[in-house]
Design a protein around this motif. Structure first.
Motif, PDB file in Angstrom:
ATOM      1  N   PRO A   1       1.927  -0.492   5.739  1.00  0.00           N
ATOM      2  CA  PRO A   1       0.656  -0.806   5.069  1.00  0.00           C
ATOM      3  C   PRO A   1      -0.567  -0.504   5.937  1.00  0.00           C
ATOM      4  O   PRO A   1      -1.602  -0.056   5.430  1.00  0.00           O
ATOM      5  CB  PRO A   1       0.777  -2.308   4.781  1.00  0.00           C
ATOM      6  N   ARG A   2      -0.444  -0.752   7.235  1.00  0.00           N
ATOM      7  CA  ARG A   2      -1.563  -0.487   8.134  1.00  0.00           C
ATOM      8  C   ARG A   2      -1.883   1.001   8.177  1.00  0.00           C
ATOM      9  O   ARG A   2      -3.054   1.412   8.127  1.00  0.00           O
ATOM     10  CB  ARG A   2      -1.220  -1.004   9.535  1.00  0.00           C
TER      11      ARG A   2
ATOM     12  N   CYS B   1       0.859  -1.180   0.000  1.00  0.00           N
ATOM     13  CA  CYS B   1       0.000   0.000   0.000  1.00  0.00           C
ATOM     14  C   CYS B   1       0.893   1.228   0.000  1.00  0.00           C
ATOM     15  O   CYS B   1       1.901   1.261   0.709  1.00  0.00           O
ATOM     16  CB  CYS B   1      -0.916   0.007   1.232  1.00  0.00           C
TER      17      CYS B   1
ATOM     18  N   LYS C   1      -6.453   6.073   4.268  1.00  0.00           N
ATOM     19  CA  LYS C   1      -7.117   6.076   2.961  1.00  0.00           C
ATOM     20  C   LYS C   1      -6.166   6.452   1.822  1.00  0.00           C
ATOM     21  O   LYS C   1      -6.506   7.186   0.905  1.00  0.00           O
ATOM     22  CB  LYS C   1      -8.291   7.072   2.969  1.00  0.00           C
ATOM     23  N   HIS C   2      -4.922   5.995   1.943  1.00  0.00           N
ATOM     24  CA  HIS C   2      -3.897   6.180   0.919  1.00  0.00           C
ATOM     25  C   HIS C   2      -3.396   7.634   0.799  1.00  0.00           C
ATOM     26  O   HIS C   2      -2.667   7.946  -0.135  1.00  0.00           O
ATOM     27  CB  HIS C   2      -4.381   5.715  -0.462  1.00  0.00           C
TER      28      HIS C   2
ATOM     29  N   CYS D   1      -1.192   3.170   5.905  1.00  0.00           N
ATOM     30  CA  CYS D   1      -1.697   3.536   4.582  1.00  0.00           C
ATOM     31  C   CYS D   1      -3.186   3.232   4.461  1.00  0.00           C
ATOM     32  O   CYS D   1      -3.974   4.044   3.951  1.00  0.00           O
ATOM     33  CB  CYS D   1      -0.907   2.799   3.512  1.00  0.00           C
ATOM     34  N   ASP D   2      -3.589   2.079   4.940  1.00  0.00           N
ATOM     35  CA  ASP D   2      -5.014   1.709   4.884  1.00  0.00           C
ATOM     36  C   ASP D   2      -5.856   2.634   5.753  1.00  0.00           C
ATOM     37  O   ASP D   2      -6.934   3.082   5.344  1.00  0.00           O
ATOM     38  CB  ASP D   2      -5.203   0.257   5.327  1.00  0.00           C
TER      39      ASP D   2
ATOM     40  N   ASP E   1       1.450   7.165   4.042  1.00  0.00           N
ATOM     41  CA  ASP E   1       1.794   5.814   4.475  1.00  0.00           C
ATOM     42  C   ASP E   1       2.900   5.898   5.517  1.00  0.00           C
ATOM     43  O   ASP E   1       3.276   6.987   5.958  1.00  0.00           O
ATOM     44  CB  ASP E   1       2.195   4.939   3.287  1.00  0.00           C
TER      45      ASP E   1
END
Length: 305
Positions: free
Chosen positions: A221-222, A18, A228-229, A224-225, A232
């Motif tokens: 990645p967490r 992500c 909502k991008h 980033c999620d 990150d």
């Protein structure tokens, strides 16, 4: 995470799980825009720290520590180029830019490692021997990193992009060892001083350095999620790295003192006369601010005593 060298190693093309949203500028896609803003902030802050270091004209290790900050700035510039997409991953030059980025990063950590021994005066600081030892050894580390990186990316000299084990060992194990040895040396140094407050600077620096690794490699990645991008872990990791570098400066500044005899731009000296041959009345008249002329001074100038 969005790591510059990941697209160059592995059995298949490696992509981040992500990453933050891209933006388009002049028809070109710019990757990791929030992180690039932190890179620009890092360059400005590094310039300010270098200015203040150079202003401490007689501080121990002044010339040696500034090499570390120059290398950090150069590493930041290369990271900006390879992470933003200004140098596209599809470009034939990209592996070489990524290799230079790794080399500068390792040279930066090596410069920090060498600066860990400067306060112990193993070589007189500021001398040509001290400076050239640092510069030449940093260049050797840079060249070793360059050879290992290019060899791995291009499958040369027995290295393999499919199994980049030695590159990981060199980049992470040796790089981490350089930072760890610097930290241990500074703790030993502070324990030999009367003032223990610099230990707080070391503690905060270690915290931010470790936080940068966790944010980059463990929870990116967490983050980033959850964001909502929009950002990150690289964004926060780069910020934490900058704070760690700032704590290196803060620590160095706290253990070095300026020799006021040679300081430039400080307050003028306050002169005081204590002559037992002068009576109380004469001393009283002098203390009221009588002016005298010194022939060695420029015409028209005077000094108050």
């Amino acid at each position: 995470m969005a790591m510059p060298l990941c697209s160059l190693v592995g059995a298949a093309t490696q992509e981040p799980q992500c990453y933050s949203r891209n933006i388009e500028i002049g028809g070109a896609l710019i990757f990791e825009p929030p992180t690039l803003v932190i890179h620009l902030v890092a360059l400005v802050m590094t310039a300010i720290m270098i200015f203040h270091i150079k202003a401490k004209y007689t501080a121990v290790g002044r010339k040696e520590i500034v090499v570390f900050f120059y290398l950090y700035a150069a590493t930041t510039v290369l990271e900006f180029l390879v992470m933003s997409g200004i140098v596209p991953t599809a470009s034939p030059a990209y592996p070489y830019f990524a290799a230079i980025h790794i080399g500068l990063g390792m040279a930066t950590l090596w410069a920090l490692f060498v600066n860990g021994f400067v306060p112990f005066q193993w070589i007189d600081d500021g001398t040509p021997m001290s400076l050239w030892t640092l510069r030449i050894s940093a260049l050797v580390v840079f060249l070793i990193s360059l050879i290992v990186s290019i060899g791995t990316f291009q499958n040369l000299m027995g290295f393999s992009s499919g199994a980049p084990t030695f590159l990981w060992i060199w980049y992470f194990v040796f790089g981490g060892a350089f930072a760890l040895i610097y930290i241990v040396c500074q703790i030993i140094l502070v324990m030999s001083l009367e003032d223990r407050w610099p230990l707080a600077d070391i503690g905060f620096g270690v915290f931010f350095f470790v936080a940068a690794q966790v944010l980059n490699f463990a929870v990116s990645p967490r983050i980033c999620d959850l964001a909502k991008h929009y950002v990150d872990g690289t964004f926060f990791g780069t910020m934490a790295t900058l704070l760690a570098v700032m704590m290196v400066y803060k620590y160095w500044d706290s253990i070095t003192k300026e020799d006021l005899e040679f300081a430039v731009g400080g307050k003028s000296n306050n002169w005081e006369i204590n002559d037992p041959l002068l009576g109380d009345s004469a001393m009283a008249s002098v203390s009221k601010g009588a002016e005298y002329y010194d022939p060695s001074m420029q015409a028209g100038s005077s000094q108050r005593i």
